[in-house]
Scaffold this motif. Structure first.
Motif, mmCIF file in Angstrom:
data_model
loop_
_atom_site.group_PDB
_atom_site.id
_atom_site.type_symbol
_atom_site.label_atom_id
_atom_site.label_comp_id
_atom_site.label_asym_id
_atom_site.label_seq_id
_atom_site.Cartn_x
_atom_site.Cartn_y
_atom_site.Cartn_z
ATOM 1 N N ILE A 100 38.323 52.816 48.386
ATOM 2 C CA ILE A 100 38.206 52.120 46.887
ATOM 3 C C ILE A 100 39.189 53.106 46.096
ATOM 4 C CG2 ILE A 100 36.460 51.873 44.981
ATOM 5 C CD1 ILE A 100 36.132 49.949 47.137
ATOM 6 N N SER A 101 40.123 52.267 45.287
ATOM 7 C CA SER A 101 41.156 53.280 44.551
ATOM 8 C C SER A 101 40.122 53.725 43.290
ATOM 9 C CB SER A 101 42.019 52.276 44.254
ATOM 10 O OG SER A 101 43.150 52.903 43.284
ATOM 11 N N HIS A 102 40.855 54.709 42.671
ATOM 12 C CA HIS A 102 40.478 55.290 41.553
ATOM 13 C C HIS A 102 40.606 54.385 40.159
ATOM 14 C CE1 HIS A 102 44.571 56.692 41.231
ATOM 15 N NE2 HIS A 102 44.219 56.947 39.899
ATOM 16 N N ALA A 103 41.650 53.401 40.379
ATOM 17 C CA ALA A 103 42.045 52.727 39.242
ATOM 18 C C ALA A 103 42.463 51.469 39.682
ATOM 19 C CB ALA A 103 43.042 53.397 38.464
ATOM 20 N N TYR A 104 41.965 50.237 39.011
ATOM 21 C CA TYR A 104 42.576 49.000 39.311
ATOM 22 C C TYR A 104 43.117 48.316 37.885
ATOM 23 C CZ TYR A 104 40.262 49.109 43.584
ATOM 24 O OH TYR A 104 39.652 49.709 44.902
ATOM 25 N N LEU A 105 44.071 47.693 38.050
ATOM 26 C CA LEU A 105 44.447 46.692 36.834
ATOM 27 C C LEU A 105 44.553 45.275 37.310
ATOM 28 C CD1 LEU A 105 45.640 46.543 34.153
ATOM 29 C CD2 LEU A 105 48.001 46.701 35.349
ATOM 30 N N PHE A 106 43.656 44.653 36.577
ATOM 31 C CA PHE A 106 43.490 43.073 36.592
ATOM 32 C C PHE A 106 44.316 42.515 35.591
ATOM 33 C CE2 PHE A 106 39.190 43.469 38.964
ATOM 34 C CZ PHE A 106 39.725 44.043 40.031
ATOM 35 N N SER A 107 45.278 41.577 35.617
ATOM 36 C CA SER A 107 45.910 41.117 34.862
ATOM 37 C C SER A 107 46.160 39.387 35.068
ATOM 38 C CB SER A 107 47.302 41.693 34.757
ATOM 39 O OG SER A 107 48.237 41.330 35.946
ATOM 40 N N GLY A 108 46.195 38.565 34.250
ATOM 41 C CA GLY A 108 46.097 37.107 34.407
ATOM 42 C C GLY A 108 45.889 36.351 33.192
ATOM 43 N N PRO A 109 45.975 35.252 33.099
ATOM 44 C CA PRO A 109 45.526 34.116 31.975
ATOM 45 C C PRO A 109 43.983 34.487 31.609
ATOM 46 C CG PRO A 109 46.829 32.915 33.485
ATOM 47 C CD PRO A 109 46.448 34.278 34.157
#
Length: 560
Positions: free
Chosen positions: A37-46
């Protein structure tokens, strides 16, 4: 409130329920099972594609009591607490309403404390692009080196507004628009579970109007259920979404084919009378012809059709129209759609477009009349007959000779500027130092009086020889000489100003510096330097003569 909207009731609680984002869910499930598991995620999209839902599912999965698991169990205390929002260790932060640095610092001050109820603290920051620059700076250091028990999940619809320093510290997942087929399948499951009767055609219209967003689709479905009676029909979906029925589009298309402007305008009036959106109408019309084009060029790809149902009327209409006419129709409709975006009165553009579309086939028919084809064939036959007659008279044309391209006759070309050497030599024969000094004495005044563009051509030019009727103007660069001598306005203005200053109407002959040296040497060798004074006027400047008087001619070497 007892009633909840469909998109809230049917919000995904497992990765398998997140529709159309398998490339994201599969990666996250593998990371969960492998405990990477990463310490940071970025979820982008419409909008409405499952970003926040996936973030909450990930928060439940990492804190599930049965971890490591690929799906949260949704039965343990941790999963149920996160779902209900009663566990403070999982915080949803809305950056749109808390964009200031003060709010961000209040959140970050609590990061260093260990979680109290679950294994990981999870911070879900929605619409993260709305944070101020100061808030991003406050988040940056914590995001780079957070405590081991903290996971940040950033969600945004506009990733280009996020600083690259933030993006580079996150694992980025791009959520895609959900296909209409996936939305329809999800809505079928929902209506079956809720017991609502709904036509499949109505679901297709709702899915297309949602434009790739599942939340938008469920909101429209909820609205259509409330609008309809016992069953959601196609007409109900058309009314709710503002779309236009296929029968109405076929009626408009028939008016275009029959060049019936009156019928087309009447159909438009009917459309607007029923409150249809002009922008939605023209989009439906573009998709109608798009599907018609696909049906004509690739009839086996029926699943690619987005707008139409393949009935007999549509097939007959597609067979009666040429492909290039469909190209013209789509191009004009697309142009009209662009123009309608910047006007407050789209009806005018629609009416003009309908008139043009009703005439476009007639204009196309006039471009390629059948009589022209027959004339072309007759001309070819005539040429073939004439060729046979030539062969009968003994004229033969070999295939090799006929296939060779005709080369134009060779014409000697001269490159670069060619000075008038004969006229220059005549000036040199009659040149005097007094005439040259008179021009040089007025040269600065002349440049100050002429146009700036003309004076610019004289920046690196100077008179080098002069007679009572003409003078030679030497240019350092050949291109400047070419430009000056080809411009009559330049020659006339310089000559006119010099006439006012010197009282002489002088002819100007230009020569590049490298060619001037050759011309002068040839002239001197041909004249044998008979007249020393004349020679000095050609090749000596005043400062050269002064140098000879001071040091002696035998000690002065002239380097041009």
């Amino acid at each position: 409130m007892a009633y909840q909207a469909l998109y809230r009731v049917w919000r995904p609680q497992n990765f398998i329920d997140v529709v159309g984002q398998e490339h994201v869910t599969k990666t996250l499930q593998n990371a969960l099972l492998q405990e990477k598991i990463s310490h940071a995620y970025l979820f982008s999209g419409p909008r409405g594609t499952g970003k926040t839902s996936a973030a909450k599912i990930l928060a439940k999965a990492v804190n599930c009591e049965h971890a490591p698991v690929s799906e949260p169990c949704n039965e343990c205390a941790a999963c149920q607490g996160i779902t209900n929002g009663t566990i403070s260790d999982v915080l949803e932060f809305d950056a749109a309403s808390n964009s200031r640095v003060e709010e961000m610092r209040d959140v970050l001050d609590k990061v260093k404390f260990a979680p109290t109820a679950v294994k990981y603290k999870v911070y879900i920051i929605d619409e993260v692009h709305m944070l101020s620059i100061s808030a991003f700076n406050a988040l940056l250091k914590t995001l780079e080196e957070p405590p081991k028990h903290v996971i940040f999940i950033l969600a945004t619809t506009e990733p280009h507004k996020i600083p690259l320093t933030i993006i580079s510290r996150c694992q980025r997942f791009d959520f895609r628009r959900i296909t209409a087929g996936a939305i329809v399948n999800r809505m079928k499951l929902i209506v079956e579970e809720t017991g609502v009767l709904c036509d499949e055609r109505a679901l297709q219209l709702i899915a297309r109007a949602a434009d790739g967003g599942m939340r938008d689709a469920l909101s429209l479905l909820d609205q259509a259920i409330s609008f309809s009676g016992e069953r959601v029909t196609e007409e109900d979906a058309l009314t709710v979404t503002g779309s236009v029925s296929q029968g109405f589009l076929s009626k408009i298309a028939i008016a275009f084919q029959e060049k019936d402007v009156a019928s087309g305008l009447e159909a438009l009036d009917e459309l607007l009378f029923h409150g249809k959106d002009p922008a939605r109408f023209i989009e439906d019309l573009i998709l109608f012809y798009r599907d018609m084009l696909l049906h004509k060029t690739a009839p086996n790809l029926e699943e690619s059709l987005e707008r139409v149902m393949l009935d007999d009327d549509f097939r007959h209409m597609a067979e009666s129209i040429a492909t290039d006419q469909i190209y013209q129709l789509i191009e004009l409709l697309n142009k009209t759609q662009q123009e309608m975006r910047w006007t407050n009165n789209p009806r005018i553009f629609l009416e003009v477009a309908i008139v043009k579309l009703c005439q476009i086939e007639h204009q196309h028919a006039e471009k390629l009349p059948s009589a022209q084809d027959s004339q072309l064939i007759a001309r070819i036959e005539q040429l073939e007959n004439e060729l046979e007659q030539l062969k009968a008279h003994g004229v033969t044309v070999t295939q090799e000779a006929a296939s060779l391209p005709q080369k134009p006759a060779h014409r000697p070309t001269r490159k670069g500027f060619q000075p008038a050497v004969g006229k220059i030599n005549e000036i040199l024969k009659n040149a005097t130092k007094n005439d040259l000094n008179q021009i040089k004495g007025k040269w600065g005044d002349m440049r100050a009086r002429i146009m700036k563009s003309h004076a610019a051509l004289l920046n690196e030019a100077e008179p080098v020889a002069a007679s009572s009727t003409a003078f030679i103007l030497k240019f350092k660069h050949e291109i400047h000489c070419q430009m000056a001598m080809d411009k009559n306005s330049f020659l006339n203005e310089v000559s006119s100003v010099l006439y006012e200053l010197t009282g002489k109407k002088l002819i100007i002959l230009g020569v590049p510096e490298d060619q001037w040296l050759t011309i002068r040497e040839n002239f001197l060798s041909n004249q044998h330097i008979d007249d020393e004074e004349n020679s000095e006027s050609i090749q000596e400047e005043p400062h050269i003569s002064e140098a000879k008087n001071l040091f002696g001619a035998e000690f002065v070497e002239i380097i041009d």
